[in-house]
Design a protein around this motif. Sequence first.
Motif, short mmCIF file in Angstrom:
data_model
loop_
_atom_site.label_atom_id
_atom_site.label_comp_id
_atom_site.label_asym_id
_atom_site.label_seq_id
_atom_site.Cartn_x
_atom_site.Cartn_y
_atom_site.Cartn_z
N ASP A 243 -21.32 9.62 13.82
CA ASP A 243 -22.68 9.12 13.61
C ASP A 243 -22.70 7.76 12.92
OD1 ASP A 243 -22.00 9.70 10.98
OD2 ASP A 243 -23.62 11.14 10.64
N GLY A 244 -21.53 7.23 12.57
CA GLY A 244 -21.44 5.91 11.98
C GLY A 244 -21.77 5.83 10.52
N SER A 245 -22.02 6.94 9.85
CA SER A 245 -22.45 6.90 8.45
C SER A 245 -21.31 6.82 7.46
CB SER A 245 -23.31 8.13 8.13
OG SER A 245 -22.54 9.33 8.23
N LYS A 246 -20.11 7.27 7.86
CA LYS A 246 -18.98 7.30 6.93
C LYS A 246 -17.74 6.68 7.60
CE LYS A 246 -20.43 11.76 4.95
NZ LYS A 246 -21.38 12.11 6.05
N ILE A 247 -16.81 6.29 6.76
CA ILE A 247 -15.53 5.81 7.26
C ILE A 247 -14.43 6.43 6.39
CG2 ILE A 247 -15.67 3.68 5.86
CD1 ILE A 247 -14.05 2.32 8.14
N ALA A 248 -13.43 6.97 7.05
CA ALA A 248 -12.25 7.52 6.38
C ALA A 248 -11.09 6.55 6.59
CB ALA A 248 -11.89 8.89 6.93
N PHE A 249 -10.23 6.40 5.60
CA PHE A 249 -9.08 5.52 5.74
C PHE A 249 -8.00 5.90 4.74
CE2 PHE A 249 -12.21 3.48 2.99
CZ PHE A 249 -11.47 3.09 1.87
N GLU A 250 -6.77 5.58 5.10
CA GLU A 250 -5.66 5.78 4.17
C GLU A 250 -5.77 4.81 3.01
OE1 GLU A 250 -2.36 6.87 7.65
OE2 GLU A 250 -1.98 5.25 6.21
N VAL A 251 -5.36 5.25 1.82
CA VAL A 251 -5.31 4.40 0.63
C VAL A 251 -3.87 4.35 0.14
CG1 VAL A 251 -6.10 4.04 -1.73
CG2 VAL A 251 -7.67 4.97 -0.01
N TRP A 252 -3.36 3.15 -0.01
CA TRP A 252 -2.01 2.93 -0.51
C TRP A 252 -2.07 2.17 -1.83
CZ3 TRP A 252 2.59 4.28 2.19
CH2 TRP A 252 2.36 4.87 3.44
N ARG A 253 -1.40 2.70 -2.85
CA ARG A 253 -1.28 1.97 -4.10
C ARG A 253 -0.23 0.88 -3.92
NH1 ARG A 253 0.56 5.71 -7.57
NH2 ARG A 253 2.71 4.95 -7.49
N VAL A 254 -0.61 -0.36 -4.18
CA VAL A 254 0.29 -1.50 -4.00
C VAL A 254 1.00 -1.76 -5.32
CG1 VAL A 254 0.47 -3.92 -3.35
CG2 VAL A 254 -1.25 -2.46 -2.25
N ASP A 255 2.32 -1.52 -5.33
CA ASP A 255 3.10 -1.68 -6.54
C ASP A 255 3.69 -3.08 -6.66
OD1 ASP A 255 2.76 1.10 -7.28
OD2 ASP A 255 4.15 1.56 -5.65
N SER A 256 4.01 -3.70 -5.53
CA SER A 256 4.55 -5.06 -5.51
C SER A 256 4.35 -5.60 -4.11
CB SER A 256 6.04 -5.07 -5.89
OG SER A 256 6.81 -4.47 -4.86
N SER A 257 4.83 -6.81 -3.87
CA SER A 257 4.70 -7.40 -2.53
C SER A 257 5.53 -6.65 -1.50
CB SER A 257 5.12 -8.88 -2.56
OG SER A 257 6.47 -9.00 -3.00
N GLU A 258 6.47 -5.83 -1.95
CA GLU A 258 7.35 -5.10 -1.03
C GLU A 258 7.15 -3.60 -1.06
OE1 GLU A 258 9.26 -6.64 1.07
OE2 GLU A 258 8.86 -8.64 0.28
N ASP A 259 6.53 -3.06 -2.12
CA ASP A 259 6.46 -1.61 -2.30
C ASP A 259 5.01 -1.13 -2.39
OD1 ASP A 259 9.27 -1.30 -2.47
OD2 ASP A 259 9.21 -2.02 -4.53
N SER A 260 4.75 -0.01 -1.72
CA SER A 260 3.45 0.64 -1.83
C SER A 260 3.65 2.15 -1.69
CB SER A 260 2.48 0.14 -0.75
OG SER A 260 3.02 0.35 0.53
N THR A 261 2.72 2.91 -2.25
CA THR A 261 2.81 4.37 -2.27
C THR A 261 1.53 4.96 -1.71
OG1 THR A 261 4.19 4.26 -4.26
CG2 THR A 261 3.18 6.39 -3.72
N LEU A 262 1.66 5.90 -0.78
CA LEU A 262 0.50 6.56 -0.21
C LEU A 262 -0.19 7.43 -1.24
CD1 LEU A 262 -1.22 7.34 2.33
CD2 LEU A 262 0.37 9.27 2.60
N LEU A 263 -1.51 7.28 -1.38
CA LEU A 263 -2.30 8.14 -2.24
C LEU A 263 -3.01 9.22 -1.44
CD1 LEU A 263 -3.83 5.52 -4.70
CD2 LEU A 263 -1.78 6.92 -4.99
#
Length: 425
Positions: free
Chosen positions: A320-340
Amino acid sequence: MKRLLRGAALGKYLLLLFLLVLFVAFLWWRQSYGTIGRVDRLDFSTADYIAFVRPDSAGQSNLYVVRADGTGLKRLTSDRAGKRAPAWSPDGRTLCYAAESGSTYQIFLLGNGSPRQATYGSISKDAPRWRPDGKQVAYLAGGAIKVMLPNGSETEQIYPPPHRGNAPSEQAAPGQPTVDESALRRPPITRYAWSPNGVAIAGVQVLEGENAPTIGTGNWWQRDAPTAPGEPPPLLVAEPESVVVLPNLETEQPLVLPGATKVGFSWLPDSRRIALSLATHKGQHGVLVFRTDEKDLPAQPIFVGLGYTASPDAPAVSPDGSKIAFEVWRVDSSEDSTLLGIAVVPTEPAQPLIVRTAAEVARIPIVIRGGREPRWSPDGTRLLYWRPGPGGRDLWVAQADGSGEVNLTKGHGDSTDAVWSPVTH
């Protein structure tokens, strides 16, 4: 005598007319038959079913379906060919998918009975997608987007536009015309999707080389209006990925949206707006909504992560276009990120969610911890996603608020490419 002559002439005309009608009928039959003929529909209702790919105990990769409550598991194929990317027809009664055929992957269609091979050639085909009206199937071939009729006939390349040259052609099926593969120009398309109304197509293109930048603007979320007369044009920023939009299948000049180190997108149901997730090499990340019919209008930010805070990926707009779901990644550095996990936010918030510090990451409304690649149910009440399990990826379904989680596959193999049937009842 004259009556006899007139009668003979009339008979000849009627015979000629009959033969002409017979010839037209033959052409119509041949066109409708295509390369694979009629594919019988699945003999059960697929309402609330999810199709996916996983290997069985013998290591064979096959198509399965399962209900969203974890019951009704069915195996639809039983051959040794590797398979991927299943896609439902709009009526939910036929599947198309990519499978190994010799040394390449080709497109197959499956209903009630044996799979039918719809494409041939020396170049692999992948990622089939039904047009929402069911009249065409699109797929990727060597980085180009092509379409065909569901019977495998009338193959046409729509992006990039074909060019003439001495490039090799595809080897067609016996008795079928050769399919031209001459226009496999770069940058290649790696992911794409039809607009909900089936008129437009958007795709992620991967740029190659230092001389292939896309147009991007620093601090894009802070711009309140498009570039005014006399202002300098946006800077050219070399980013590896960007989204191109074909407003219709005949468009020669696609709309190119801002690029990023990693891009994801999802159409809104009006087919005039598209949500992009952007993670840039300058540490500017966000989810924004762009207009595809009025390109001079500024983007509308939904979520923004600055610096080493959080980055989005794999956006999915609700039906219905009212919401959006997306992955969130914590960015630890320019090379490292962790999935939340997976966040769900309104597509038209009163104020965009802006995360400026690592401490503010906790403000992001994550509803499913550790979830990947969210997909909405056709009625917009539930989310399909995956998590790592003991045997590989496990498929899960939960309510849109993250409650009522159900593990559909329970560690039985590495389950991939899950997709909801469009049937709601």
